[in-house]
Design a protein around this motif. Structure first.
Motif, mmCIF file in Angstrom:
data_model
loop_
_atom_site.group_PDB
_atom_site.id
_atom_site.type_symbol
_atom_site.label_atom_id
_atom_site.label_comp_id
_atom_site.label_asym_id
_atom_site.label_seq_id
_atom_site.Cartn_x
_atom_site.Cartn_y
_atom_site.Cartn_z
ATOM 1 N N VAL A 1 -3.787 7.310 0.899
ATOM 2 C CA VAL A 1 -3.195 6.031 1.304
ATOM 3 C C VAL A 1 -1.702 6.197 1.558
ATOM 4 C CG1 VAL A 1 -2.673 3.678 0.538
ATOM 5 C CG2 VAL A 1 -4.939 4.637 0.136
ATOM 6 N N PRO B 1 0.810 -1.228 0.000
ATOM 7 C CA PRO B 1 0.000 0.000 0.000
ATOM 8 C C PRO B 1 0.835 1.266 0.000
ATOM 9 C CG PRO B 1 -0.118 -1.123 2.130
ATOM 10 C CD PRO B 1 0.551 -2.059 1.193
ATOM 11 N N CYS C 1 -6.235 2.639 8.044
ATOM 12 C CA CYS C 1 -5.464 2.528 6.797
ATOM 13 C C CYS C 1 -6.145 1.600 5.796
ATOM 14 C CB CYS C 1 -4.053 2.037 7.112
ATOM 15 S SG CYS C 1 -3.062 3.207 8.067
ATOM 16 N N HIS D 1 -1.184 7.921 4.843
ATOM 17 C CA HIS D 1 -1.508 7.070 5.984
ATOM 18 C C HIS D 1 -0.389 6.081 6.284
ATOM 19 C CE1 HIS D 1 -5.202 8.863 6.668
ATOM 20 N NE2 HIS D 1 -6.072 7.945 6.259
ATOM 21 N N TYR D 2 0.169 5.476 5.253
ATOM 22 C CA TYR D 2 1.182 4.447 5.490
ATOM 23 C C TYR D 2 2.560 5.040 5.740
ATOM 24 C CZ TYR D 2 -2.014 0.650 4.764
ATOM 25 O OH TYR D 2 -3.050 -0.252 4.925
ATOM 26 N N SER E 1 -2.788 -3.206 -3.461
ATOM 27 C CA SER E 1 -2.617 -2.348 -2.292
ATOM 28 C C SER E 1 -3.651 -2.673 -1.221
ATOM 29 C CB SER E 1 -2.725 -0.882 -2.721
ATOM 30 O OG SER E 1 -2.659 -0.022 -1.618
ATOM 31 N N ALA F 1 -8.839 3.499 4.007
ATOM 32 C CA ALA F 1 -8.286 4.370 2.964
ATOM 33 C C ALA F 1 -7.898 3.566 1.735
ATOM 34 C CB ALA F 1 -7.079 5.131 3.517
ATOM 35 N N ALA F 2 -7.304 2.376 1.936
ATOM 36 C CA ALA F 2 -6.939 1.526 0.801
ATOM 37 C C ALA F 2 -8.173 1.040 0.060
ATOM 38 C CB ALA F 2 -6.110 0.345 1.294
ATOM 39 N N ALA G 1 -3.187 -4.447 2.527
ATOM 40 C CA ALA G 1 -3.670 -3.691 3.686
ATOM 41 C C ALA G 1 -4.552 -4.567 4.564
ATOM 42 C CB ALA G 1 -4.435 -2.449 3.223
ATOM 43 N N SER H 1 0.523 3.117 -3.884
ATOM 44 C CA SER H 1 -0.142 4.421 -3.910
ATOM 45 C C SER H 1 0.786 5.496 -4.462
ATOM 46 C CB SER H 1 -0.617 4.789 -2.506
ATOM 47 O OG SER H 1 0.473 4.797 -1.584
#
Length: 437
Positions: A388, A300, A369, A391-392, A333, A372-373, A337, A304
């Motif tokens: 994404v 992810p 997360c 977030h990661y 992704s 979001a993915a 996740a 992204s």
């Protein structure tokens, strides 16, 4: 032959246009010394006559090409119609002072990426139940950083023509010629030898071998596959998941199970018939859990990012999944996740790295997360891809911090003074026994 009025009119117009084109533009010496008036780029292909010399006798074009430098009016002077090449076309190269050279070395090493690699390697040291010393800790960090610097430099040496085509990489040192390829190759060789050598002498041969394998995978297999197969992302994920294993083995831990080193499972307390020995945490399942955490996190995180720069990858000819199939890129992704949830809530506490409290507290960042993915997979938009990626960025340090907080056998009460009464009582007993003696 009978000439119609229309034919005569077209003929006269063509002759007049040709004569005007001969008088309109003066001869040019070089495109780098153009006058202040800008000229359309396509005119250099449609008006090739400007590169030839015009004969003063008959006005016809000759095939003599003009000299590369403008003539000077006097010794030591320049023609006023033609500015100096040094003033208009070239910029003096910067001298590589020690400070600038260190900056170039940091850019060759991709300093932020190298810092992340060292951070993940130190997580393996911190989560290991085995004791280590400060020299081993520092040498592991330095050796890992040198291995990462060598791999990144070798990668840039092979991708100069392609980095020059992408906006986000065209200012790298080798592309802008801030350092010669020979100098960069020497830097890669020195760091590539020094890194494993430090790990071999200060840690152990297993850690040094992992560092050398990481250099070969990143600078060899991963770089070679980037322009040939979408599987390069999976190879790159393996490269990013090896540093925690280097930190684990630097403390003396092993990676492969054997009869004397079996896999141990740490079940929740209400399932266990007797308390587990904390020394059993040093089993092959623990480094495998670290490996899976880093391996799954990279999809992810990178997919992204690659979606945001997929036009640059396509321009440079890289076969990334975001270029070949953006929908599958988002799906991969989202899939990894989701895979991070059982890795954090089952595999990590089952291996003994953390208590089962981590299985609960890790659900919150994983849920945020993963949501979001999921939105990125459903929409495929750049806005959700950027979300994404952001977030990661915080996901990994937060998750490693939670693992340290929930590390099995870690008594945080003594750190914050909650165990002060017991410690005071222990000191009283010790003092009493010493006074009696």
């Amino acid at each position: 032959m009978i000439r119609s009025p229309i034919t005569s009119y077209i003929r006269r117009g063509c002759i007049a246009s040709l004569r005007r084109s001969e008088r309109r533009l003066p001869s040019r010496y070089s495109s780098t010394v153009a006058g202040p008036k800008s000229v359309n780029f396509t005119t250099f292909f449609s008006h090739n006559d400007r590169w030839a010399k015009i004969s003063p006798q008959n006005g016809s074009h000759s095939l003599d090409i003009l000299p590369p430098h403008p003539p000077s009016q006097a010794a030591g002077g320049h023609n006023a119609a033609f500015p100096s090449l040094s003033d208009r076309a070239y910029r003096q190269a910067e001298v590589l002072t020690p400070r600038r050279l260190l900056k170039v070395y940091a850019q060759l090493s991709k300093s932020r990426l190298t810092f992340l690699v060292v951070l993940t390697a130190m997580s393996g040291v911190a989560l290991s139940p085995l004791h280590t010393t400060v020299p081993v800790l520092l040498s592991t960090a330095v050796g890992t950083a040198l291995c990462a610097a060598s791999a990144n430099t070798l990668n840039q040496l092979q991708e100069v023509p392609y980095d020059a085509q992408m906006a986000r990489t065209r200012m790298r040192p080798l592309v802008r010629r801030a350092i010669s390829p020979l100098h960069a190759a020497g830097f890669a060789a020195v760091t590539g030898v020094a890194g494993p050598a430090i790990l071999w002498t200060m840690a152990n041969p297993t850690t040094a071998l992992l560092g050398a394998v990481n250099i070969a995978l990143y600078a060899g297999a991963y770089t070679w596959l980037k322009r040939r197969s979408v599987s390069n992302t999976w190879v790159g994920a393996v490269v990013g998941a090896l540093p925690p294993l280097m930190g684990w083995t630097a403390c003396g831990g092993q990676l492969l199970p054997s009869t004397s080193y079996p896999v141990e499972l740490f079940y929740p307390s209400f399932f266990a018939s007797h308390p587990m020995d904390l020394h059993l945490i040093d089993n092959p399942l623990a480094p495998f859990a670290l490996f899976m955490l880093l391996f799954c996190w990279q999809f992810p995180h990178f997919n992204s990012l690659s979606h945001l720069v997929r036009e640059s990858y396509a321009q440079a000819g890289y076969r990334m999944l975001s270029v070949v199939s953006p929908s599958k890129n988002a799906l991969v992704s989202f899939r990894h996740a989701l895979l991070l949830i059982p890795v954090c809530s089952v595999l990590v506490p089952l291996s003994g790295l953390t208590s089962w409290i981590f299985a609960l507290v890790s659900l919150v960042p994983n849920a945020v997360c993963a949501a979001a993915a999921w939105r990125f997979w459903r929409s495929g938009s750049e806005r959700h891809a950027r979300r994404v990626f952001q977030h990661y960025l915080w996901y990994l340090p937060v998750m490693l911090g939670l693992m340290m907080f929930c590390k099995r056998g870690m008594d945080w009460g003594s750190w914050i003074g909650a165990g002060g009464d017991q410690n005071e009582e222990g000191r009283r007993v010790t003092n009493a026994s010493s006074s009696t003696a």
